[in-house]
Design an enzyme around this catalytic site. Structure first.
Site, PDB file in Angstrom:
ATOM      1  N   SER A  53       5.165   1.043  -5.201  1.00 18.81           N
ATOM      2  CA  SER A  53       4.733   1.399  -6.546  1.00 18.81           C
ATOM      3  C   SER A  53       4.710   2.913  -6.676  1.00 18.81           C
ATOM      4  CB  SER A  53       3.325   0.843  -6.803  1.00 18.81           C
ATOM      5  OG  SER A  53       2.759   1.386  -7.983  1.00 18.81           O
ATOM      6  N   TYR A 113      -5.850  -0.280  -5.005  1.00 20.43           N
ATOM      7  CA  TYR A 113      -4.418  -0.580  -5.097  1.00 20.43           C
ATOM      8  C   TYR A 113      -3.608   0.658  -4.718  1.00 20.43           C
ATOM      9  CZ  TYR A 113       0.069  -1.929  -7.156  1.00 20.43           C
ATOM     10  OH  TYR A 113       1.411  -2.224  -7.349  1.00 20.43           O
ATOM     11  N   ASP A 148       3.053 -16.727   4.259  1.00 24.49           N
ATOM     12  CA  ASP A 148       1.802 -16.038   3.978  1.00 24.49           C
ATOM     13  C   ASP A 148       1.807 -14.715   4.733  1.00 24.49           C
ATOM     14  OD1 ASP A 148      -0.772 -15.138   3.653  1.00 24.49           O
ATOM     15  OD2 ASP A 148      -1.750 -16.952   4.370  1.00 24.49           O
ATOM     16  N   VAL A 149       1.868 -13.600   4.003  1.00 21.46           N
ATOM     17  CA  VAL A 149       1.978 -12.296   4.662  1.00 21.46           C
ATOM     18  C   VAL A 149       0.684 -11.880   5.350  1.00 21.46           C
ATOM     19  CG1 VAL A 149       3.804 -11.493   3.111  1.00 21.46           C
ATOM     20  CG2 VAL A 149       1.407 -10.976   2.572  1.00 21.46           C
TER      21      VAL A 149
END
Length: 220
Positions: free
Chosen positions: A140, A153, A61-62
Site C-alpha cells: 500500500s 495498518y 491461511d497466511v
C-alpha cells in the site's frame, strides 16, 4: 503477457475477491496457469470456476505456516513449479488509534505483516533452490505515507516494505525477484471508510494491470 517464460505458473493468495481476484482473472486471460488461494477455500474454488482457463482454487491461511506450505505443495502438484507468487491477503481497521481494539491491531499485524513474512519464508527457498522465481506483494502507499485513522495498518505496511527490502538484498544472485506494489486507495471492501485525499480512487483492475506489468518486467 510477454514475460521471461511463456505461460508461467502463477499463484495468487487472497484471490477470491477484490484485487486478488482481478489479478487472477487478468493473468489467466493472458494464458498463464493460475492457482487461487484464499482463507475461504470454497470462495477460491468459485473464483477459479468463474475464471476458467484451467484455474484452480485452494484454501490457505497466511497466519498458519503449515497451511501456506500445503497450498504451495498442492498448487505445484496440480500445475507444476510456481514461477510467480502474488500475495494479496490483507485486513484493515479504520478509526482513531486510541479507539482501536487490541484484537484489531493484532489481526492487522498477523495478516498484513507476519502473513507476508510467512509467505516469503515458505516460497522463496523453493524458488531459490530452482534458481528462479518471482514474489510480488500487494502492499500500500501506506508503506510510505502517514495515514491518520489507519495507524496500525500503516505500521504493518511500513513493516512489509522494510522486510522485503532486506529479503531482496539477501536473495540477490539467487534468481528470485522480489517486487512490492503500493497503490493508493482501491475501491474494495477492505477500503470502506477510508479517504483517497487528493489521490484518484483506483479500481482493482488498475492494480492487477500493475502486477502484470511487473511480472513481464520484474523490478522491486
Amino acid at each position: 503477457m510477454t514475460g521471461r517464460k511463456q505461460n508461467p505458473v502463477i499463484a495468487v493468495i487472497g484471490g477470491a475477491n477484490g484485487i486478488g481476484l482481478e489479478t487472477a482473472r487478468l493473468i489467466a486471460r493472458g494464458g498463464s496457469r493460475v492457482a487461487i488461494g484464499d482463507r475461504d477455500g470454497a470462495a477460491a474454488q468459485r473464483a477459479a470456476d468463474g475464471i476458467g482457463n484451467g484455474a484452480i482454487g485452494f484454501d490457505v491461511d497466511v497466519t498458519d505456516p503449515a497451511s501456506l506450505e500445503m497450498f504451495l505443495a498442492d498448487a505445484e502438484d496440480a500445475l507444476g513449479a510456481l514461477d510467480v507468487l502474488v500475495g494479496s491477503a490483507g485486513v484493515m481497521w479504520v478509526g482513531a488509534f486510541a479507539d482501536e481494539p487490541d484484537h484489531a491491531a493484532r489481526s492487522q499485524l498477523e495478516v498484513n505483516l507476519f502473513g507476508v513474512i510467512r509467505t516469503v519464508k515458505a516460497a522463496a527457498p523453493l524458488m531459490a533452490a530452482r534458481g528462479s522465481g518471482h514474489i510480488i506483494t500487494i502492499a500500500s502507499a501506506a508503506s510510505l505515507l502517514p495515514t491518520p485513522g489507519e495507524a496500525t495498518y500503516a505500521a504493518s505496511k511500513h513493516g512489509v516494505l522494510g522486510y522485503l527490502k532486506a529479503v531482496r538484498a539477501e536473495l540477490r544472485g539467487t534468481g528470485v525477484d522480489i517486487s512490492v506494489i503500493m497503490p493508493t486507495v482501491v475501491e474494495t471492501a477492505l477500503a470502506v471508510g477510508t479517504s483517497t485525499g487528493a489521490a484518484k480512487l483506483l479500481q482493482p483492475a488498475d492494480v492487477a494491470q500493475a502486477v502484470v506489468r511487473t511480472i513481464d518486467r520484474p523490478r522491486f
